[in-house]
Design a protein around this motif. Sequence first.
Motif, PDB file in Angstrom:
ATOM      1  N   GLU A 151       0.570  -0.887  -0.017  1.00 55.55           N
ATOM      2  CA  GLU A 151       0.093   0.266   0.040  1.00 55.55           C
ATOM      3  C   GLU A 151       1.098   1.259   0.220  1.00 55.55           C
ATOM      4  OE1 GLU A 151      -3.187  -0.028  -0.728  1.00 55.55           O
ATOM      5  OE2 GLU A 151      -2.873  -2.105  -0.199  1.00 55.55           O
ATOM      6  N   HIS A 176       2.429   9.376 -10.044  1.00 57.65           N
ATOM      7  CA  HIS A 176       2.173   9.581 -11.667  1.00 57.65           C
ATOM      8  C   HIS A 176       2.552   7.594 -11.992  1.00 57.65           C
ATOM      9  CE1 HIS A 176      -0.995  12.594 -10.994  1.00 57.65           C
ATOM     10  NE2 HIS A 176       0.708  13.443 -11.020  1.00 57.65           N
ATOM     11  N   ASP A 204       3.402   3.406 -12.412  1.00 57.90           N
ATOM     12  CA  ASP A 204       2.830   2.389 -12.266  1.00 57.90           C
ATOM     13  C   ASP A 204       3.772   1.528 -10.990  1.00 57.90           C
ATOM     14  OD1 ASP A 204       0.678   2.278 -14.017  1.00 57.90           O
ATOM     15  OD2 ASP A 204       2.500   1.716 -15.802  1.00 57.90           O
ATOM     16  N   ARG A 246       1.729   1.972  -3.533  1.00 59.75           N
ATOM     17  CA  ARG A 246      -0.298   2.722  -4.219  1.00 59.75           C
ATOM     18  C   ARG A 246       0.454   3.967  -4.216  1.00 59.75           C
ATOM     19  NH1 ARG A 246      -3.195  -2.551  -3.444  1.00 59.75           N
ATOM     20  NH2 ARG A 246      -2.113  -4.363  -4.958  1.00 59.75           N
ATOM     21  N   TYR A 247       0.742   4.108  -2.620  1.00 57.96           N
ATOM     22  CA  TYR A 247       0.154   5.924  -2.219  1.00 57.96           C
ATOM     23  C   TYR A 247       1.877   7.056  -3.259  1.00 57.96           C
ATOM     24  CZ  TYR A 247       2.585   9.803   0.274  1.00 57.96           C
ATOM     25  OH  TYR A 247       2.962  11.033   1.070  1.00 57.96           O
ATOM     26  N   TYR A 248       2.811   6.176  -2.805  1.00 58.08           N
ATOM     27  CA  TYR A 248       3.605   6.725  -3.978  1.00 58.08           C
ATOM     28  C   TYR A 248       3.616   6.182  -5.578  1.00 58.08           C
ATOM     29  CZ  TYR A 248       7.877   7.335  -0.644  1.00 58.08           C
ATOM     30  OH  TYR A 248       7.886   8.251   0.478  1.00 58.08           O
ATOM     31  N   ASN A 249       2.758   5.514  -6.178  1.00 59.32           N
ATOM     32  CA  ASN A 249       2.210   5.873  -7.415  1.00 59.32           C
ATOM     33  C   ASN A 249       1.671   6.328  -7.671  1.00 59.32           C
ATOM     34  OD1 ASN A 249       2.377   1.603  -7.097  1.00 59.32           O
ATOM     35  ND2 ASN A 249       4.139   2.601  -7.264  1.00 59.32           N
ATOM     36  N   LYS A 250       0.177   6.887  -7.280  1.00 63.40           N
ATOM     37  CA  LYS A 250      -0.217   7.570  -7.321  1.00 63.40           C
ATOM     38  C   LYS A 250      -0.083   9.120  -7.275  1.00 63.40           C
ATOM     39  CE  LYS A 250      -4.714   9.820  -5.396  1.00 63.40           C
ATOM     40  NZ  LYS A 250      -5.761   9.527  -4.562  1.00 63.40           N
ATOM     41  N   ILE A 251       1.328   9.230  -5.971  1.00 61.13           N
ATOM     42  CA  ILE A 251       1.600  10.536  -6.039  1.00 61.13           C
ATOM     43  C   ILE A 251       2.782  10.662  -7.402  1.00 61.13           C
ATOM     44  CG2 ILE A 251       2.944  11.845  -4.703  1.00 61.13           C
ATOM     45  CD1 ILE A 251       1.638  11.468  -2.444  1.00 61.13           C
TER      46      ILE A 251
END
Length: 259
Positions: free
Chosen positions: A93, A103, A105, A96-101
């Motif tokens: 998770e 941008h 995969d 995924r936090y970094y993936n979102k921030i």
Amino acid sequence: MAKIKVAGLSLLCILLLTSFKTYPDKRQFLIMGFGIVELFTSEGNASCPPADQTLIRLSKEFAGKPVYLLSFHVDYWDNKGWKDQYSDRAYTERQRYYNKILHTDAYTPQAVFNGKKEMIGSETDNLRTLIKASLKVFTSNVISIAAAISGNQLTVNYQLHSVSDDDLVNVAIVQEHATDRVTGGENRGTTMSHVNVVRNFKTVNAKLNGGTQLTIPPDLYGIPFRIITYIQSKSTGEVIAGNTVVIGSHQVITVRKGQ
């Protein structure tokens, strides 16, 4: 790793103080730069051993400097023939936090530097260059920590120079060294070595003076382990300051770091 026998270990206090430069005429607060590398890896992925070796190499090159390396073992490779004993859904998770921030995969091995730049975790030269540059840049905040152990609970108290509503404080218990013989999955037959394996991790909203509690994994009882703490922007992910200390005995230890 040999275990340290500690009789009656009920309380362990560690105080970590950081020195800094002040400039009264400008009311500025400056401290030497730092670098934080968060590696997202897995013993089940054949691409990860070179990245683990990168972290080992960097830990030696920057020993004694404010460079904080963390190895987060994700869990999405656990059903492919080998369950990584250090994996945790919480670390997946975090990735995924970094993936979102950022941008991007999710993939392994993936490294995130100071919360604002991601790359393949085995890019040793790139990470080395970023770390060297970051060490030359002053930062405007600092985190000092004090820790106490009671039973299997680690209490970490911290103090910041300044705080905003956007700031988070991350606290990690890390196992400094680990070596495992992998008997399944893509790395079957491989002996893998790791440094600074995250064994427990917690994020709290920052305060000028705050604290949190983490459970110490049973296999770390009586074994030296490291605490890494760092301040991070909730909205951008950028890491603002960090600090670390090794807990290795029942004695009171005072460590001074900084310039």
